[in-house]
Design an enzyme around this catalytic site. Structure first.
Site, short mmCIF file in Angstrom:
data_model
loop_
_atom_site.label_atom_id
_atom_site.label_comp_id
_atom_site.label_asym_id
_atom_site.label_seq_id
_atom_site.Cartn_x
_atom_site.Cartn_y
_atom_site.Cartn_z
N CYS A 132 53.58 -22.25 -50.41
CA CYS A 132 52.95 -20.99 -50.01
C CYS A 132 51.57 -20.85 -50.64
CB CYS A 132 53.84 -19.81 -50.40
SG CYS A 132 53.11 -18.23 -49.96
N CYS A 135 50.70 -17.30 -51.69
CA CYS A 135 51.32 -16.84 -52.94
C CYS A 135 50.70 -17.52 -54.15
CB CYS A 135 52.82 -17.15 -52.96
SG CYS A 135 53.65 -17.00 -51.38
N ASP A 136 50.45 -18.83 -54.05
CA ASP A 136 50.12 -19.61 -55.24
C ASP A 136 48.69 -20.16 -55.28
OD1 ASP A 136 52.74 -19.24 -56.01
OD2 ASP A 136 53.43 -21.06 -55.01
#
Ligand code: NDP
Length: 307
Positions: A132, A135-136
């Site tokens: 992701c 997200c990261d």
């Protein structure tokens, strides 16, 4: 007992909730551990009709949820671990051990990112190997990273990562992308993106250090081996339908998708919508469409019971 129980809170589940709620059925939505589903891990959604300038994925699901709640849908952040569809009422078990009973169930549990089946990938998952970028990605600011895959997910991840990373290398096992033309062209034209064609990952380094320092790459045509220095590896190799809680309770396809005829499953009163039953289109808008169909089916079924 519930009349309509919806499992999942992506576009399929929330559209089903909107329709069931407007039909006065006060559906209960079990949102799962990742409320909003995959849309919340995407950035800009450019292909959902009605938003000519695009819309943030999380915002889109939030709006869908608000719309469903306005008509009486109830959303609870609970996770389903099992089911018993052998009798009536239909039963669904939650992770806390409690059981929810319902006359109808709409399965809209979506799909989860696939990870490469390598020991080093499993060991470094969450420590430099992720699926992701939204997200990261921020953890890799100013660093060189790699994305595995040649589909739209891989292109999207790679393009997103160009915002913060110095260089993004796409590793694809063939010499032709699977991605849509527009996404592929955008990625290939980007100055920070390079593609390693005909290439696979043999190993992610360095398990001993507990962090990603590079990749062992193999060219599948020439057999040539090389090392690629990166600090992060993003998976973009597709998704697996989330059907674990329903195994043995209804018919699944060989690839694990819920088998449907329209949105009807092999069990009367149980419907499936969105990516959990769709190996073909996997779009937010098609998920929403099948969510609507599933709710209409559930409504008709309840009517046929005279309720
Ligand atoms: P896809 O199945 O389309 O692509 C998966 C990619 O990963 C393929 O290139 C495949 O290679 C590669 N791959 C699969 N397994 C392996 C493996 N074990 N090792 C190496 N490579 C592997 O999945 P996506 O998640 O990309 O897309 C799914 C659907 O979602 C599509 O319909 C897509 O259009 C849609 N989507 C749309 C987006 C958008 O419009 N914004 C964003 C993301 C997804 P190969 O090509 O050789 O099979």
């Amino acid at each position: 007992m519930e009349r309509v129980l919806i499992i999942g809170s992506g576009p399929a589940g929330l559209t089903a909730a909107l329709y069931a709620a407007r039909a006065g059925l006060a559906p209960l939505v079990l949102e799962g551990l990742e409320p909003g589903g995959q849309l919340t891990t995407t950035t800009e959604v450019e292909n959902y009709p009605g938003f000519p300038d695009g819309i943030d994925g999380t915002q889109l699901t939030m709006l869908m949820r608000q719309q469903a709640e306005r008509f009486g849908a109830r959303c609870e952040q609970k996770d389903v671990t099992g089911s018993d569809f052998s009798g009536r009422p239909l039963k669904v078990t939650l992770s806390d051990g409690s059981v929810v009973e319902s006359q109808t169930v709409i399965i809209a549990t979506g799909a989860s990112a696939l990870y490469l089946d390598l020991d080093s990938v499993q060991k470094l998952r969450g420590r430099g190997v992720t699926a992701c970028a939204t997200c990261d990605g921020a953890f890799y600011r100013g660093q060189d990273v790699a994305v595995l895959g040649g589909g739209d997910t891989a292109m999207e991840e790679a393009l997103f990562l160009t915002r913060m990373c110095s260089k993004v290398t796409i590793i694809h096992r063939r010499d032709e992308l699977r991605a849509s033309k527009i996404m592929g062209e955008r990625a290939l034209a980007h100055e920070k993106i390079e593609v390693l064609w005909d290439s696979v990952i043999d190993e992610v380094l360095d398990v001993e250090k507990g962090e990603v320092t590079g990749l062992k790459i193999r060219n599948v045509k020439t057999g040539a081996l090389s090392d690629l220095k990166v600090t992060g590896l993003f998976m973009g190799i597709g998704h697996k339908p989330n059907t674990d809680a329903f195994v043995g309770q209804l018919d699944l396809t060989d690839s694990g998708f819920v088998q449907t005829d329209s949105t009807r499953t092999s069990v009367e009163g149980v419907y499936a919508a969105g990516d959990v039953q769709d190996p073909l289109y996997k779009q937010a808008v098609t998920a929403a469409g099948t969510g609507c169909a599933a709710a209409l089916e559930a409504e008709r079924y309840l009517e046929s019971l005279g309720q």
